[in-house]
Design a protein around this motif. Structure first.
Motif, PDB file in Angstrom:
ATOM      1  N   GLN A 114     -53.753  -6.356 118.084  1.00 23.55           N
ATOM      2  CA  GLN A 114     -53.838  -5.501 116.911  1.00 23.55           C
ATOM      3  C   GLN A 114     -53.015  -4.239 117.102  1.00 23.55           C
ATOM      4  O   GLN A 114     -52.335  -3.772 116.187  1.00 23.55           O
ATOM      5  N   MET A 115     -53.052  -3.690 118.308  1.00 24.41           N
ATOM      6  CA  MET A 115     -52.289  -2.479 118.600  1.00 24.41           C
ATOM      7  C   MET A 115     -50.788  -2.745 118.498  1.00 24.41           C
ATOM      8  O   MET A 115     -50.045  -1.976 117.871  1.00 24.41           O
ATOM      9  N   LEU A 116     -50.315  -3.840 119.098  1.00 30.19           N
ATOM     10  CA  LEU A 116     -48.883  -4.153 119.058  1.00 30.19           C
ATOM     11  C   LEU A 116     -48.416  -4.450 117.636  1.00 30.19           C
ATOM     12  O   LEU A 116     -47.272  -4.173 117.283  1.00 30.19           O
ATOM     13  N   SER A 117     -49.304  -4.992 116.835  1.00 29.55           N
ATOM     14  CA  SER A 117     -48.951  -5.352 115.465  1.00 29.55           C
ATOM     15  C   SER A 117     -48.866  -4.138 114.550  1.00 29.55           C
ATOM     16  O   SER A 117     -47.953  -4.044 113.715  1.00 29.55           O
ATOM     17  N   ASP A 118     -49.796  -3.209 114.719  1.00 24.95           N
ATOM     18  CA  ASP A 118     -49.897  -2.103 113.752  1.00 24.95           C
ATOM     19  C   ASP A 118     -49.582  -0.718 114.298  1.00 24.95           C
ATOM     20  O   ASP A 118     -49.079   0.130 113.568  1.00 24.95           O
ATOM     21  N   ASN A 119     -49.900  -0.485 115.582  1.00 24.07           N
ATOM     22  CA  ASN A 119     -49.823   0.899 116.084  1.00 24.07           C
ATOM     23  C   ASN A 119     -49.254   0.967 117.495  1.00 24.07           C
ATOM     24  O   ASN A 119     -49.850   1.585 118.374  1.00 24.07           O
ATOM     25  N   ALA A 120     -48.120   0.337 117.728  1.00 19.11           N
ATOM     26  CA  ALA A 120     -47.496   0.413 119.049  1.00 19.11           C
ATOM     27  C   ALA A 120     -47.148   1.866 119.363  1.00 19.11           C
ATOM     28  O   ALA A 120     -46.875   2.661 118.446  1.00 19.11           O
ATOM     29  N   PRO A 121     -47.186   2.273 120.643  1.00 18.37           N
ATOM     30  CA  PRO A 121     -46.896   3.664 121.007  1.00 18.37           C
ATOM     31  C   PRO A 121     -45.554   4.132 120.457  1.00 18.37           C
ATOM     32  O   PRO A 121     -44.570   3.391 120.495  1.00 18.37           O
ATOM     33  N   SER A 122     -45.527   5.353 119.968  1.00 16.07           N
ATOM     34  CA  SER A 122     -44.298   5.907 119.399  1.00 16.07           C
ATOM     35  C   SER A 122     -43.796   7.107 120.192  1.00 16.07           C
ATOM     36  O   SER A 122     -42.761   7.680 119.861  1.00 16.07           O
ATOM     37  N   THR A 123     -44.536   7.486 121.224  1.00 18.28           N
ATOM     38  CA  THR A 123     -44.115   8.604 122.080  1.00 18.28           C
ATOM     39  C   THR A 123     -44.211   8.183 123.534  1.00 18.28           C
ATOM     40  O   THR A 123     -44.931   7.232 123.884  1.00 18.28           O
ATOM     41  N   ALA A 124     -43.495   8.906 124.398  1.00 21.70           N
ATOM     42  CA  ALA A 124     -43.532   8.596 125.823  1.00 21.70           C
ATOM     43  C   ALA A 124     -44.946   8.762 126.378  1.00 21.70           C
ATOM     44  O   ALA A 124     -45.412   7.953 127.178  1.00 21.70           O
ATOM     45  N   LEU A 125     -45.642   9.799 125.938  1.00 21.13           N
ATOM     46  CA  LEU A 125     -46.993  10.054 126.411  1.00 21.13           C
ATOM     47  C   LEU A 125     -47.930   8.910 126.017  1.00 21.13           C
ATOM     48  O   LEU A 125     -48.776   8.498 126.819  1.00 21.13           O
ATOM     49  N   ALA A 126     -47.768   8.396 124.818  1.00 17.91           N
ATOM     50  CA  ALA A 126     -48.622   7.299 124.364  1.00 17.91           C
ATOM     51  C   ALA A 126     -48.390   6.039 125.192  1.00 17.91           C
ATOM     52  O   ALA A 126     -49.329   5.313 125.521  1.00 17.91           O
ATOM     53  N   TRP A 127     -47.129   5.781 125.568  1.00 16.37           N
ATOM     54  CA  TRP A 127     -46.830   4.631 126.432  1.00 16.37           C
ATOM     55  C   TRP A 127     -47.474   4.821 127.806  1.00 16.37           C
ATOM     56  O   TRP A 127     -48.039   3.882 128.376  1.00 16.37           O
ATOM     57  N   VAL A 128     -47.386   6.025 128.331  1.00 18.87           N
ATOM     58  CA  VAL A 128     -47.986   6.317 129.633  1.00 18.87           C
ATOM     59  C   VAL A 128     -49.496   6.097 129.581  1.00 18.87           C
ATOM     60  O   VAL A 128     -50.090   5.471 130.468  1.00 18.87           O
ATOM     61  N   GLN A 129     -50.131   6.598 128.529  1.00 19.91           N
ATOM     62  CA  GLN A 129     -51.580   6.430 128.389  1.00 19.91           C
ATOM     63  C   GLN A 129     -51.959   4.962 128.265  1.00 19.91           C
ATOM     64  O   GLN A 129     -52.998   4.532 128.774  1.00 19.91           O
ATOM     65  N   LEU A 130     -51.102   4.193 127.587  1.00 20.27           N
ATOM     66  CA  LEU A 130     -51.357   2.762 127.442  1.00 20.27           C
ATOM     67  C   LEU A 130     -51.370   2.080 128.802  1.00 20.27           C
ATOM     68  O   LEU A 130     -52.294   1.330 129.134  1.00 20.27           O
ATOM     69  N   PHE A 131     -50.357   2.352 129.621  1.00 28.55           N
ATOM     70  CA  PHE A 131     -50.281   1.718 130.937  1.00 28.55           C
ATOM     71  C   PHE A 131     -51.388   2.213 131.863  1.00 28.55           C
ATOM     72  O   PHE A 131     -51.905   1.445 132.684  1.00 28.55           O
ATOM     73  N   ARG A 132     -51.744   3.469 131.739  1.00 25.22           N
ATOM     74  CA  ARG A 132     -52.794   4.007 132.604  1.00 25.22           C
ATOM     75  C   ARG A 132     -54.175   3.469 132.255  1.00 25.22           C
ATOM     76  O   ARG A 132     -55.110   3.584 133.049  1.00 25.22           O
ATOM     77  N   SER A 133     -54.315   2.883 131.084  1.00 29.25           N
ATOM     78  CA  SER A 133     -55.596   2.260 130.721  1.00 29.25           C
ATOM     79  C   SER A 133     -55.814   0.954 131.483  1.00 29.25           C
ATOM     80  O   SER A 133     -56.911   0.396 131.473  1.00 29.25           O
ATOM     81  N   ASN A 134     -54.756   0.430 132.125  1.00 30.29           N
ATOM     82  CA  ASN A 134     -54.773  -0.830 132.878  1.00 30.29           C
ATOM     83  C   ASN A 134     -54.864  -2.062 131.984  1.00 30.29           C
ATOM     84  O   ASN A 134     -55.023  -3.177 132.481  1.00 30.29           O
ATOM     85  N   ILE A 135     -54.722  -1.884 130.667  1.00 30.12           N
ATOM     86  CA  ILE A 135     -54.838  -3.030 129.773  1.00 30.12           C
ATOM     87  C   ILE A 135     -53.684  -4.010 129.952  1.00 30.12           C
ATOM     88  O   ILE A 135     -53.862  -5.225 129.835  1.00 30.12           O
ATOM     89  N   VAL A 136     -52.492  -3.495 130.278  1.00 33.26           N
ATOM     90  CA  VAL A 136     -51.345  -4.387 130.500  1.00 33.26           C
ATOM     91  C   VAL A 136     -51.602  -5.251 131.736  1.00 33.26           C
ATOM     92  O   VAL A 136     -51.274  -6.442 131.754  1.00 33.26           O
ATOM     93  N   SER A 137     -52.210  -4.657 132.753  1.00 35.15           N
ATOM     94  CA  SER A 137     -52.548  -5.416 133.962  1.00 35.15           C
ATOM     95  C   SER A 137     -53.507  -6.553 133.634  1.00 35.15           C
ATOM     96  O   SER A 137     -53.369  -7.667 134.152  1.00 35.15           O
ATOM     97  N   LEU A 138     -54.464  -6.283 132.749  1.00 36.90           N
ATOM     98  CA  LEU A 138     -55.426  -7.311 132.383  1.00 36.90           C
ATOM     99  C   LEU A 138     -54.764  -8.423 131.575  1.00 36.90           C
ATOM    100  O   LEU A 138     -55.060  -9.607 131.771  1.00 36.90           O
ATOM    101  N   VAL A 139     -53.860  -8.054 130.680  1.00 38.29           N
ATOM    102  CA  VAL A 139     -53.136  -9.070 129.908  1.00 38.29           C
ATOM    103  C   VAL A 139     -52.355  -9.984 130.843  1.00 38.29           C
ATOM    104  O   VAL A 139     -52.357 -11.211 130.686  1.00 38.29           O
ATOM    105  N   LEU A 140     -51.697  -9.406 131.842  1.00 36.59           N
ATOM    106  CA  LEU A 140     -50.947 -10.209 132.817  1.00 36.59           C
ATOM    107  C   LEU A 140     -51.884 -11.069 133.652  1.00 36.59           C
ATOM    108  O   LEU A 140     -51.552 -12.204 134.012  1.00 36.59           O
TER     109      LEU A 140
END
Length: 206
Positions: free
Chosen positions: A141-167
């Protein structure tokens, strides 16, 4: 309702019993019970975990979609880890996840969890772990509607560890979960590929 169904580690909490009761009622009379006004209150007591109550509630969400032929994506957009809070979108909801719990879910991944149904789960599912099915839906849902638009938002996304869980889900036993994770990983790759902010994200992460 909110007082007794809030997230609790207390073994004497009636939360699981109430969720089981609601699960039975919804499945007995889905045409009557699957109404937006009946589903909305469940958002505030759903914790997104593998606890018994949360598994029952996400099953009710699935029943609503099947019965009404309507997505509950808009409901997930407002989901929050805080029972009294509400998110503006899926990205904000992800930023509210507990990184340590997401990492714990990676390390103790529940191979019994399936995309459809409960799967061959343990007698006492863990409230300490997030539900991989829910996390995948929230990430999509996030990638479809509200992907990060700032560098800080991308950093916060990765720091949530959600990308690690997807992998991590790429090696799940359930083929349907793996397929969804592959699609999300590919979508994330394309989003990063076109983003001019990603080099700055790497600098911040390092």
């Amino acid at each position: 309702f909110y007082e007794h169904c809030g997230m609790s580690m207390d073994s004497t909490s009636p939360r699981d019993d109430i969720a089981s009761f609601l699960h039975t009622l919804f499945h007995l009379h889905p045409n009557n019970t699957c109404q937006p006004s009946h589903i909305e209150p469940l958002k505030n007591v759903y914790g997104g975990t593998l606890g018994t109550a949360d598994l029952k509630i996400i099953s009710i969400f699935r029943l609503f979609e099947t019965t009404r032929k309507t997505s509950i994506a808009s409901l997930f957009n407002k989901w929050s880890t805080s029972a009294n809070g509400s998110s503006e979108n899926a990205l904000e909801a992800i930023q509210g996840l507990e990184p340590s719990r997401v990492l714990k879910t990676c390390l103790e991944f529940p191979d019994w969890r399936k995309q459809a149904g409960y799967g061959e789960g343990p007698a006492h599912p863990s409230i300490q772990l997030y539900d991989p099915v829910f996390i995948l839906l929230l990430f999509a849902q996030m990638l479809s509607d509200n992907a990060p638009s700032t560098a800080l938002a991308w950093v916060q996304l990765f720091r949530s560890n959600i990308v690690s869980l997807v992998l991590r889900i790429l090696s799940a036993k359930d083929a349907a979960l793996r397929e969804i994770a592959w699609a999300q990983a590919a979508t994330l790759y394309r989003a990063l590929e076109v983003s001019t902010l990603f080099p700055f994200c790497l600098t911040e992460l390092i």
